[in-house]
Design an enzyme around this catalytic site. Sequence first.
Site, PDB file in Angstrom:
ATOM      1  N   LYS A 114      -4.746 -10.061  -8.218  1.00  0.00           N
ATOM      2  CA  LYS A 114      -5.894 -10.469  -7.406  1.00  0.00           C
ATOM      3  C   LYS A 114      -7.129  -9.655  -7.798  1.00  0.00           C
ATOM      4  O   LYS A 114      -7.012  -8.464  -8.096  1.00  0.00           O
ATOM      5  CB  LYS A 114      -5.486 -10.180  -5.960  1.00  0.00           C
ATOM      6  CG  LYS A 114      -6.407 -10.558  -4.902  1.00  0.00           C
ATOM      7  CD  LYS A 114      -5.809 -10.223  -3.538  1.00  0.00           C
ATOM      8  CE  LYS A 114      -5.935  -8.756  -3.199  1.00  0.00           C
ATOM      9  NZ  LYS A 114      -5.745  -8.426  -1.801  1.00  0.00           N
TER      10      LYS A 114
ATOM     11  N   LYS B 274       0.819  -1.222   0.000  1.00  0.00           N
ATOM     12  CA  LYS B 274       0.000   0.000   0.000  1.00  0.00           C
ATOM     13  C   LYS B 274       0.846   1.262   0.000  1.00  0.00           C
ATOM     14  O   LYS B 274       0.359   2.333  -0.368  1.00  0.00           O
ATOM     15  CB  LYS B 274      -0.953   0.006   1.196  1.00  0.00           C
ATOM     16  CG  LYS B 274      -2.135  -0.907   0.963  1.00  0.00           C
ATOM     17  CD  LYS B 274      -3.171  -0.768   2.049  1.00  0.00           C
ATOM     18  CE  LYS B 274      -4.375  -1.667   1.750  1.00  0.00           C
ATOM     19  NZ  LYS B 274      -5.095  -2.066   2.941  1.00  0.00           N
TER      20      LYS B 274
ATOM     21  N   LYS C 174     -11.250  -4.628  -5.058  1.00  0.00           N
ATOM     22  CA  LYS C 174     -12.195  -3.519  -5.162  1.00  0.00           C
ATOM     23  C   LYS C 174     -11.516  -2.257  -5.657  1.00  0.00           C
ATOM     24  O   LYS C 174     -12.168  -1.341  -6.141  1.00  0.00           O
ATOM     25  CB  LYS C 174     -12.917  -3.287  -3.833  1.00  0.00           C
ATOM     26  CG  LYS C 174     -12.036  -2.970  -2.659  1.00  0.00           C
ATOM     27  CD  LYS C 174     -12.863  -2.942  -1.385  1.00  0.00           C
ATOM     28  CE  LYS C 174     -12.332  -3.920  -0.367  1.00  0.00           C
ATOM     29  NZ  LYS C 174     -13.246  -4.277   0.686  1.00  0.00           N
TER      30      LYS C 174
HETATM   31  P1  TYM Z   1     -10.992  -7.333   2.903  1.00  0.00           P
HETATM   32  O1  TYM Z   1     -12.124  -6.438   3.238  1.00  0.00           O
HETATM   33  O2  TYM Z   1      -9.933  -6.832   1.992  1.00  0.00           O
HETATM   34  O3  TYM Z   1     -11.529  -8.682   2.308  1.00  0.00           O
HETATM   35  C1  TYM Z   1     -12.535  -9.439   2.967  1.00  0.00           C
HETATM   36  C2  TYM Z   1     -12.307 -10.921   2.776  1.00  0.00           C
HETATM   37  O4  TYM Z   1     -12.317 -11.239   1.375  1.00  0.00           O
HETATM   38  C3  TYM Z   1     -11.134 -11.963   1.044  1.00  0.00           C
HETATM   39  N1  TYM Z   1     -10.733 -11.596  -0.332  1.00  0.00           N
HETATM   40  C4  TYM Z   1     -10.513 -12.488  -1.292  1.00  0.00           C
HETATM   41  N2  TYM Z   1     -10.574 -13.840  -1.299  1.00  0.00           N
HETATM   42  C5  TYM Z   1     -10.301 -14.464  -2.468  1.00  0.00           C
HETATM   43  N3  TYM Z   1      -9.943 -13.795  -3.606  1.00  0.00           N
HETATM   44  C6  TYM Z   1      -9.861 -12.452  -3.632  1.00  0.00           C
HETATM   45  N4  TYM Z   1      -9.532 -11.814  -4.747  1.00  0.00           N
HETATM   46  C7  TYM Z   1     -10.151 -11.728  -2.440  1.00  0.00           C
HETATM   47  N5  TYM Z   1     -10.170 -10.411  -2.114  1.00  0.00           N
HETATM   48  C8  TYM Z   1     -10.536 -10.346  -0.815  1.00  0.00           C
HETATM   49  C9  TYM Z   1     -10.100 -11.511   2.063  1.00  0.00           C
HETATM   50  O5  TYM Z   1      -9.056 -12.452   2.192  1.00  0.00           O
HETATM   51  C10 TYM Z   1     -10.948 -11.402   3.310  1.00  0.00           C
HETATM   52  O6  TYM Z   1     -11.106 -12.668   3.931  1.00  0.00           O
HETATM   53  N6  TYM Z   1      -8.088  -7.154   6.935  1.00  0.00           N
HETATM   54  C11 TYM Z   1      -9.291  -7.745   6.406  1.00  0.00           C
HETATM   55  C12 TYM Z   1     -10.522  -7.471   7.229  1.00  0.00           C
HETATM   56  C13 TYM Z   1     -10.420  -7.825   8.674  1.00  0.00           C
HETATM   57  C14 TYM Z   1     -10.429  -9.138   9.212  1.00  0.00           C
HETATM   58  C15 TYM Z   1     -10.340  -8.964  10.617  1.00  0.00           C
HETATM   59  C16 TYM Z   1     -10.501 -10.402   8.643  1.00  0.00           C
HETATM   60  C17 TYM Z   1     -10.318  -6.968   9.712  1.00  0.00           C
HETATM   61  N7  TYM Z   1     -10.282  -7.640  10.881  1.00  0.00           N
HETATM   62  C18 TYM Z   1     -10.320 -10.063  11.462  1.00  0.00           C
HETATM   63  C19 TYM Z   1     -10.480 -11.504   9.515  1.00  0.00           C
HETATM   64  C20 TYM Z   1     -10.390 -11.327  10.900  1.00  0.00           C
HETATM   65  C21 TYM Z   1      -9.513  -7.177   5.020  1.00  0.00           C
HETATM   66  O7  TYM Z   1      -9.085  -6.111   4.679  1.00  0.00           O
HETATM   67  O8  TYM Z   1     -10.319  -7.902   4.249  1.00  0.00           O
END
Ligand code: TYM
Length: 344
Positions: free
Chosen positions: A203, A119, A206
């Site tokens: 990947k 990032k 969003k």
């Molecule tokens: P975030 O919001 O980026 O994504 C949410 C979930 O979606 C999964 N994901 C994907 N899985 C497969 N292929 C993809 N292209 C893809 N893009 C996103 C992510 O792996 C995630 O599971 N840091 C985390 C949010 C968070 C969290 C937590 C997760 C905050 N606290 C505690 C688990 C436990 C995040 O930014 O996810």
Amino acid sequence: MTETSFTPRVFSGIQPSGNLHLGNYLGALKRFVDMQEAGGYETVYCMVDLHAITVWQDPADLRRSTRELCAGFIASGIDPEKSILINQSQVPEHAQLAWVFNCVARMGWMGRMTQWKDKTAGKNAEAASLGLFAYPSLMAADILIYHATHVPVGEDQKQHLELTRDIATKFNHDYGVDFFPITEPVIEGAATRVMSLRDGSKKMSKSDPSDASRINMTDDADAIAKKIRKAKTDPEPLPSEAAGLAERPEARNLVNIFAALNGQTVDQVLGDFGGRAFSEFKPALAELAVAHLAPISSEMSRLMDNQDEIDRILTRGAERAREITAPILKKTYEIVGMVGPVEL
Ligand code: TYM
């Protein structure tokens, strides 16, 4: 693993920062529903709005995205009676425990996180928010404030979950306790890393400027079918075994998506489609994706017309969550040496 036995409890979260997409659905949401239905766990699912503001969010957009994400959880099959469904900022113990963890985690650990490096790559890291740097410490607090034992996520979160284990281990060691569990990441299935439809080396995300790179959960049937029709592929027919996909990232991605949507293994999909051209496979994939996603998207818009109901669900979720989080925070403060009784 620690000696203490902990209630089997699942926690996971998604950022409400717009454009919930197929990667989030297959890598996370669909698996959250599976774990809710599997029984044997308490399940807690969260919209992580405090994480979202580590980069600038327009306040009105954040409010809308948070409610839309809540609608997405419910439309995908999260039942607010069976699972605890919450918005992070409504459960203050997440941020309170994060502060304690900021004092346990080391600067060097944070600096090694690849998401932090990605990032800030090519940008002025000095201008990034302090919150973005500390992001994984809040994530560890999200999980450990519930003493969660299992965390389903996509592959991109693996390193953050290793750090969560490191924080729990260091806390337990420094204070001579066996208080926080060493959480198990659950990174399983055919779609733990869904790739961009335009570039099999990136990947699905969003933040990709090309909308054609991802299927949004709010896309209608026509948009879904069109994006799949236009997805980048190669000229070869599909192989009959998974090994034949090794050097074909775009083909592998589409087969993985098919397998995850249809609850099959990659080999089962190739058993049906091996030797056939993309001109046959893509329409089948489009039909499958539309059959799965169109009802979710229409249910999301129905729910978005009733925002009071969404807000009620989140208020109730926060009340239920705090029955778990308040005693864990209180005990943490006692362990650390805060003078009580602590106002919670
Ligand atoms: P975030 O919001 O980026 O994504 C949410 C979930 O979606 C999964 N994901 C994907 N899985 C497969 N292929 C993809 N292209 C893809 N893009 C996103 C992510 O792996 C995630 O599971 N840091 C985390 C949010 C968070 C969290 C937590 C997760 C905050 N606290 C505690 C688990 C436990 C995040 O930014 O996810």
